[in-house]
Design a protein around this motif. Sequence first.
Motif, PDB file in Angstrom:
ATOM      1  N   SER A 147       0.820  -1.213   0.000  1.00 53.50           N
ATOM      2  CA  SER A 147       0.000   0.000   0.000  1.00 53.50           C
ATOM      3  C   SER A 147       0.851   1.259   0.000  1.00 53.50           C
ATOM      4  CB  SER A 147      -0.938   0.004   1.213  1.00 53.50           C
ATOM      5  OG  SER A 147      -0.202  -0.050   2.418  1.00 53.50           O
ATOM      6  N   THR A 148       2.082   1.152   0.504  1.00 54.55           N
ATOM      7  CA  THR A 148       2.967   2.323   0.580  1.00 54.55           C
ATOM      8  C   THR A 148       3.934   2.415  -0.606  1.00 54.55           C
ATOM      9  OG1 THR A 148       4.507   1.027   1.937  1.00 54.55           O
ATOM     10  CG2 THR A 148       2.888   2.383   3.100  1.00 54.55           C
ATOM     11  N   THR A 149       3.875   1.468  -1.524  1.00 51.84           N
ATOM     12  CA  THR A 149       4.819   1.444  -2.643  1.00 51.84           C
ATOM     13  C   THR A 149       4.527   2.574  -3.626  1.00 51.84           C
ATOM     14  OG1 THR A 149       5.013  -0.958  -2.464  1.00 51.84           O
ATOM     15  CG2 THR A 149       5.772   0.044  -4.512  1.00 51.84           C
ATOM     16  N   ARG A 150       5.579   3.243  -4.080  1.00 51.47           N
ATOM     17  CA  ARG A 150       5.472   4.275  -5.108  1.00 51.47           C
ATOM     18  C   ARG A 150       6.105   3.763  -6.394  1.00 51.47           C
ATOM     19  NH1 ARG A 150       8.816   7.811  -4.244  1.00 51.47           N
ATOM     20  NH2 ARG A 150       9.926   6.848  -2.487  1.00 51.47           N
ATOM     21  N   ALA A 151       5.583   4.247  -7.505  1.00 54.89           N
ATOM     22  CA  ALA A 151       6.101   3.810  -8.800  1.00 54.89           C
ATOM     23  C   ALA A 151       7.589   4.131  -8.940  1.00 54.89           C
ATOM     24  CB  ALA A 151       5.308   4.461  -9.923  1.00 54.89           C
ATOM     25  N   GLN A 152       8.008   5.255  -8.384  1.00 54.10           N
ATOM     26  CA  GLN A 152       9.407   5.673  -8.479  1.00 54.10           C
ATOM     27  C   GLN A 152      10.351   4.618  -7.912  1.00 54.10           C
ATOM     28  OE1 GLN A 152      10.667   8.321 -10.019  1.00 54.10           O
ATOM     29  NE2 GLN A 152      12.770   7.827  -9.424  1.00 54.10           N
ATOM     30  N   GLN A 153       9.881   3.882  -6.901  1.00 57.29           N
ATOM     31  CA  GLN A 153      10.735   2.868  -6.291  1.00 57.29           C
ATOM     32  C   GLN A 153      11.084   1.752  -7.272  1.00 57.29           C
ATOM     33  OE1 GLN A 153       7.920   2.332  -2.989  1.00 57.29           O
ATOM     34  NE2 GLN A 153       9.581   2.802  -1.563  1.00 57.29           N
ATOM     35  N   GLY A 154      10.227   1.543  -8.265  1.00 59.14           N
ATOM     36  CA  GLY A 154      10.534   0.538  -9.274  1.00 59.14           C
ATOM     37  C   GLY A 154      11.636   0.979 -10.213  1.00 59.14           C
ATOM     38  N   LEU A 155      11.813   2.301 -10.339  1.00 57.32           N
ATOM     39  CA  LEU A 155      12.878   2.839 -11.180  1.00 57.32           C
ATOM     40  C   LEU A 155      14.164   2.965 -10.372  1.00 57.32           C
ATOM     41  CD1 LEU A 155      10.817   5.671 -12.929  1.00 57.32           C
ATOM     42  CD2 LEU A 155      11.086   3.279 -13.623  1.00 57.32           C
ATOM     43  N   TYR A 156      14.153   3.866  -9.419  1.00 54.81           N
ATOM     44  CA  TYR A 156      15.310   4.050  -8.543  1.00 54.81           C
ATOM     45  C   TYR A 156      14.917   4.958  -7.391  1.00 54.81           C
ATOM     46  CZ  TYR A 156      15.842   8.779 -10.480  1.00 54.81           C
ATOM     47  OH  TYR A 156      15.625  10.088 -10.846  1.00 54.81           O
ATOM     48  N   GLU A 157      15.740   4.978  -6.365  1.00 51.09           N
ATOM     49  CA  GLU A 157      15.582   5.904  -5.238  1.00 51.09           C
ATOM     50  C   GLU A 157      16.910   6.603  -4.994  1.00 51.09           C
ATOM     51  OE1 GLU A 157      12.549   4.654  -1.974  1.00 51.09           O
ATOM     52  OE2 GLU A 157      13.655   2.831  -2.508  1.00 51.09           O
ATOM     53  N   TYR A 158      16.814   7.878  -4.711  1.00 50.26           N
ATOM     54  CA  TYR A 158      18.003   8.674  -4.409  1.00 50.26           C
ATOM     55  C   TYR A 158      18.088   8.849  -2.899  1.00 50.26           C
ATOM     56  CZ  TYR A 158      20.937  12.856  -3.923  1.00 50.26           C
ATOM     57  OH  TYR A 158      21.906  13.762  -3.525  1.00 50.26           O
ATOM     58  N   ASP A 159      19.188   8.388  -2.320  1.00 52.83           N
ATOM     59  CA  ASP A 159      19.378   8.440  -0.871  1.00 52.83           C
ATOM     60  C   ASP A 159      20.036   9.768  -0.477  1.00 52.83           C
ATOM     61  OD1 ASP A 159      19.616   7.896   1.801  1.00 52.83           O
ATOM     62  OD2 ASP A 159      21.194   6.379   1.577  1.00 52.83           O
ATOM     63  N   ALA A 160      19.223  10.819  -0.468  1.00 52.56           N
ATOM     64  CA  ALA A 160      19.751  12.146  -0.134  1.00 52.56           C
ATOM     65  C   ALA A 160      20.191  12.216   1.317  1.00 52.56           C
ATOM     66  CB  ALA A 160      18.688  13.208  -0.421  1.00 52.56           C
ATOM     67  N   VAL A 161      19.476  11.555   2.200  1.00 52.18           N
ATOM     68  CA  VAL A 161      19.822  11.580   3.626  1.00 52.18           C
ATOM     69  C   VAL A 161      21.172  10.908   3.851  1.00 52.18           C
ATOM     70  CG1 VAL A 161      19.150  10.772   5.912  1.00 52.18           C
ATOM     71  CG2 VAL A 161      17.409  11.638   4.341  1.00 52.18           C
ATOM     72  N   GLY A 162      21.380   9.774   3.182  1.00 49.59           N
ATOM     73  CA  GLY A 162      22.658   9.079   3.331  1.00 49.59           C
ATOM     74  C   GLY A 162      23.819   9.909   2.802  1.00 49.59           C
ATOM     75  N   ARG A 163      23.575  10.623   1.708  1.00 50.89           N
ATOM     76  CA  ARG A 163      24.634  11.462   1.145  1.00 50.89           C
ATOM     77  C   ARG A 163      24.973  12.627   2.063  1.00 50.89           C
ATOM     78  NH1 ARG A 163      24.698  14.728  -4.640  1.00 50.89           N
ATOM     79  NH2 ARG A 163      26.976  14.742  -4.895  1.00 50.89           N
ATOM     80  N   LEU A 164      23.918  13.214   2.668  1.00 52.15           N
ATOM     81  CA  LEU A 164      24.155  14.305   3.612  1.00 52.15           C
ATOM     82  C   LEU A 164      24.948  13.809   4.811  1.00 52.15           C
ATOM     83  CD1 LEU A 164      23.693  17.183   4.650  1.00 52.15           C
ATOM     84  CD2 LEU A 164      21.480  16.406   5.557  1.00 52.15           C
ATOM     85  N   ARG A 165      24.598  12.656   5.327  1.00 54.24           N
ATOM     86  CA  ARG A 165      25.310  12.099   6.477  1.00 54.24           C
ATOM     87  C   ARG A 165      26.773  11.851   6.145  1.00 54.24           C
ATOM     88  NH1 ARG A 165      22.662   7.713   6.809  1.00 54.24           N
ATOM     89  NH2 ARG A 165      24.184   6.521   5.593  1.00 54.24           N
ATOM     90  N   ASP A 166      27.012  11.272   4.959  1.00 56.45           N
ATOM     91  CA  ASP A 166      28.392  10.990   4.567  1.00 56.45           C
ATOM     92  C   ASP A 166      29.193  12.270   4.353  1.00 56.45           C
ATOM     93  OD1 ASP A 166      27.864   8.326   4.737  1.00 56.45           O
ATOM     94  OD2 ASP A 166      27.734   7.972   2.575  1.00 56.45           O
ATOM     95  N   SER A 167      28.532  13.320   3.862  1.00 49.14           N
ATOM     96  CA  SER A 167      29.240  14.592   3.662  1.00 49.14           C
ATOM     97  C   SER A 167      29.673  15.179   4.996  1.00 49.14           C
ATOM     98  CB  SER A 167      28.351  15.576   2.904  1.00 49.14           C
ATOM     99  OG  SER A 167      27.261  15.985   3.702  1.00 49.14           O
ATOM    100  N   GLN A 168      28.852  15.011   6.011  1.00 47.95           N
ATOM    101  CA  GLN A 168      29.199  15.513   7.343  1.00 47.95           C
ATOM    102  C   GLN A 168      30.353  14.734   7.950  1.00 47.95           C
ATOM    103  OE1 GLN A 168      25.365  15.059   9.150  1.00 47.95           O
ATOM    104  NE2 GLN A 168      24.698  17.134   8.638  1.00 47.95           N
ATOM    105  N   LEU A 169      30.489  13.467   7.493  1.00 44.75           N
ATOM    106  CA  LEU A 169      31.580  12.628   8.006  1.00 44.75           C
ATOM    107  C   LEU A 169      32.830  12.705   7.141  1.00 44.75           C
ATOM    108  CD1 LEU A 169      29.486   9.443   8.922  1.00 44.75           C
ATOM    109  CD2 LEU A 169      30.393  11.164  10.496  1.00 44.75           C
ATOM    110  N   GLY A 170      32.742  13.475   6.069  1.00 47.78           N
ATOM    111  CA  GLY A 170      33.897  13.639   5.192  1.00 47.78           C
ATOM    112  C   GLY A 170      34.170  12.451   4.293  1.00 47.78           C
ATOM    113  N   ASP A 171      33.148  11.674   4.008  1.00 45.61           N
ATOM    114  CA  ASP A 171      33.303  10.491   3.159  1.00 45.61           C
ATOM    115  C   ASP A 171      33.488  10.935   1.702  1.00 45.61           C
ATOM    116  OD1 ASP A 171      32.946   8.125   1.634  1.00 45.61           O
ATOM    117  OD2 ASP A 171      31.754   7.244   3.236  1.00 45.61           O
ATOM    118  N   PRO A 172      34.548  10.490   1.022  1.00 41.09           N
ATOM    119  CA  PRO A 172      34.782  10.904  -0.371  1.00 41.09           C
ATOM    120  C   PRO A 172      33.732  10.378  -1.355  1.00 41.09           C
ATOM    121  CG  PRO A 172      36.353   9.202   0.296  1.00 41.09           C
ATOM    122  CD  PRO A 172      35.641   9.626   1.530  1.00 41.09           C
TER     123      PRO A 172
END
Length: 279
Positions: free
Chosen positions: A61-86
């Motif tokens: 019931s919570t599935t979105r069509a976009q999930q079948g294509l791809y998902e962008y993990d913006a939160v994970g990228r922000l977290r890694d940027s704060q940790l200095g991950d290349p």
Amino acid sequence: MQFAGTQDYVATHDLSVAVNAAVALERPLLVKGEPGTGKTELARQVARGLGLPILEWHVKSTTRAQQGLYEYDAVGRLRDSQLGDPRVNEVANYIRRGKLWQAFEAEERVVLLIDEIDKADIEFPNDLLQELDRMEFHVYETGETVRARHRPIVIITSNNEKELPDAFLRRCFFHYIAFPDMETLRRIVELHHPGIRDELLTAALTRFYEIRETPGLKKKPSTSEVLDWLRLLLAEDLSPEDLRGDTRDALPRLHGALLKTEQDVHLFERLVFMARRER
């Protein structure tokens, strides 16, 4: 590529025709039918029968069509940027590929199952129209366009919980899996319970159809439920005479495998009560 069932799956002639027509037309096959009639298993057996890999996308019931294509993990990228991950310098590291993307980039043709599409929001099917039509989509975060190397065989199932949009239906080849008749059901049972005595099977299926056709039944027992019931009958070593003794003045043997709602159990209890009063 022709599908005609497998040694583990009984495909009626009209079902085989529907599968092969959808493959020839390069259209998604939309399969409807009662729960338990083998819609999901059909996709797996088509893959097996044609010798192709399968990808399964089970819709919630919570599935979105976009999930079948791809998902962008913006939160994970922000977290890694704060940790200095290349890794943050490459946005592709945060793109999670969905089932459609996996099907499009596969090295060989695959069967793609989109299971229970009617569980999702009403806009879900419409959101997939272009991707299923053109067999491509755009990834905005990276600027790339993903195109299908090989057009997948798309099988979509629905339990008819909600109406699907007309625009979506026009793009599909439709097939309704009707509940099997006695002869087809015998063939299905013999696949799952090889060697079952013919007399017991006849008595069990006769009683099963009587139960299924009882007026007022809220949830009719399905193919999967009769298979479970037969497994219990065999485990209990019941005889055909035991089943023939199940008349209107007795609840069905091991009825919990067939009757799945309290309303249906109460219905049979009332029928038993009325039958005993008439005696």
